[in-house]
Design a protein around this motif. Sequence first.
Motif, PDB file in Angstrom:
ATOM      1  N   PRO A   1     -23.031 -30.543  41.461  1.00 22.56           N
ATOM      2  CA  PRO A   1     -23.064 -29.224  42.094  1.00 22.56           C
ATOM      3  C   PRO A   1     -21.921 -28.346  41.594  1.00 22.56           C
ATOM      4  O   PRO A   1     -20.791 -28.791  41.482  1.00 22.56           O
ATOM      5  N   LEU A   2     -22.245 -27.108  41.276  1.00 22.15           N
ATOM      6  CA  LEU A   2     -21.243 -26.143  40.836  1.00 22.15           C
ATOM      7  C   LEU A   2     -21.047 -25.104  41.929  1.00 22.15           C
ATOM      8  O   LEU A   2     -21.973 -24.761  42.654  1.00 22.15           O
ATOM      9  N   SER A   3     -19.867 -24.596  42.018  1.00 19.52           N
ATOM     10  CA  SER A   3     -19.554 -23.597  43.026  1.00 19.52           C
ATOM     11  C   SER A   3     -20.224 -22.270  42.670  1.00 19.52           C
ATOM     12  O   SER A   3     -20.159 -21.801  41.528  1.00 19.52           O
ATOM     13  N   ILE A   4     -20.866 -21.653  43.657  1.00 21.89           N
ATOM     14  CA  ILE A   4     -21.474 -20.343  43.447  1.00 21.89           C
ATOM     15  C   ILE A   4     -20.399 -19.297  43.224  1.00 21.89           C
ATOM     16  O   ILE A   4     -20.650 -18.256  42.620  1.00 21.89           O
TER      17      ILE A   4
ATOM     18  N   LEU B   1     -20.336 -15.927  40.787  1.00 23.85           N
ATOM     19  CA  LEU B   1     -20.077 -14.584  41.314  1.00 23.85           C
ATOM     20  C   LEU B   1     -18.931 -13.905  40.574  1.00 23.85           C
ATOM     21  O   LEU B   1     -19.025 -12.727  40.215  1.00 23.85           O
ATOM     22  N   ILE B   2     -17.871 -14.649  40.329  1.00 24.19           N
ATOM     23  CA  ILE B   2     -16.743 -14.082  39.593  1.00 24.19           C
ATOM     24  C   ILE B   2     -17.174 -13.720  38.172  1.00 24.19           C
ATOM     25  O   ILE B   2     -16.785 -12.685  37.633  1.00 24.19           O
ATOM     26  N   ALA B   3     -18.006 -14.538  37.551  1.00 28.67           N
ATOM     27  CA  ALA B   3     -18.491 -14.235  36.200  1.00 28.67           C
ATOM     28  C   ALA B   3     -19.342 -12.969  36.198  1.00 28.67           C
ATOM     29  O   ALA B   3     -19.216 -12.129  35.299  1.00 28.67           O
ATOM     30  N   ILE B   4     -20.184 -12.798  37.202  1.00 31.79           N
ATOM     31  CA  ILE B   4     -21.016 -11.595  37.277  1.00 31.79           C
ATOM     32  C   ILE B   4     -20.156 -10.372  37.533  1.00 31.79           C
ATOM     33  O   ILE B   4     -20.371  -9.300  36.947  1.00 31.79           O
ATOM     34  N   PHE B   5     -19.156 -10.508  38.400  1.00 28.12           N
ATOM     35  CA  PHE B   5     -18.250  -9.380  38.641  1.00 28.12           C
ATOM     36  C   PHE B   5     -17.511  -9.002  37.369  1.00 28.12           C
ATOM     37  O   PHE B   5     -17.332  -7.815  37.066  1.00 28.12           O
ATOM     38  N   PHE B   6     -17.084 -10.007  36.618  1.00 30.27           N
ATOM     39  CA  PHE B   6     -16.395  -9.722  35.357  1.00 30.27           C
ATOM     40  C   PHE B   6     -17.308  -8.970  34.400  1.00 30.27           C
ATOM     41  O   PHE B   6     -16.895  -7.995  33.778  1.00 30.27           O
TER      42      PHE B   6
ATOM     43  N   GLY C   1     -15.384 -10.704  51.228  1.00 32.77           N
ATOM     44  CA  GLY C   1     -14.687 -11.934  50.849  1.00 32.77           C
ATOM     45  C   GLY C   1     -15.232 -12.581  49.604  1.00 32.77           C
ATOM     46  O   GLY C   1     -14.953 -13.749  49.341  1.00 32.77           O
ATOM     47  N   ALA C   2     -15.990 -11.854  48.799  1.00 32.88           N
ATOM     48  CA  ALA C   2     -16.566 -12.431  47.578  1.00 32.88           C
ATOM     49  C   ALA C   2     -15.517 -12.696  46.514  1.00 32.88           C
ATOM     50  O   ALA C   2     -15.727 -13.503  45.615  1.00 32.88           O
TER      51      ALA C   2
END
Length: 113
Positions: free
Chosen positions: A50-53, A57-62, A107-108
Amino acid sequence: MNLMMTMALTTMIPLILIIFNHLAPKTSPDMEKLSPYECGFSPLENARLPLSIQFFLIAIFFLLFDLEIALLLPIPWALNTSTTATTWMLLLIFLLTLGLAYEWSQGALDWTK
């Protein structure tokens, strides 16, 4: 004369590189170098970890804010030419700031979840 010099150079440079490659010492790779590298995960372990969502999310924000930089690059030229471009630029910055404030308030962007 120029054509002959160009042809000689385009022939000699690859030949020199091929000769240098054959004269260079051979390396003996060990098992660490021969093993495949899969994004920091061992390919021999379970692929269903399992990988952390949060990572995604941080990758998409970047990517979103990286794209913003590309869209805002022509600002210096737009400021000299038209007010419509300036209006669109300010609207884009305002929407991105609103989106960032919303993500922050939800809090994302919190790494410690």
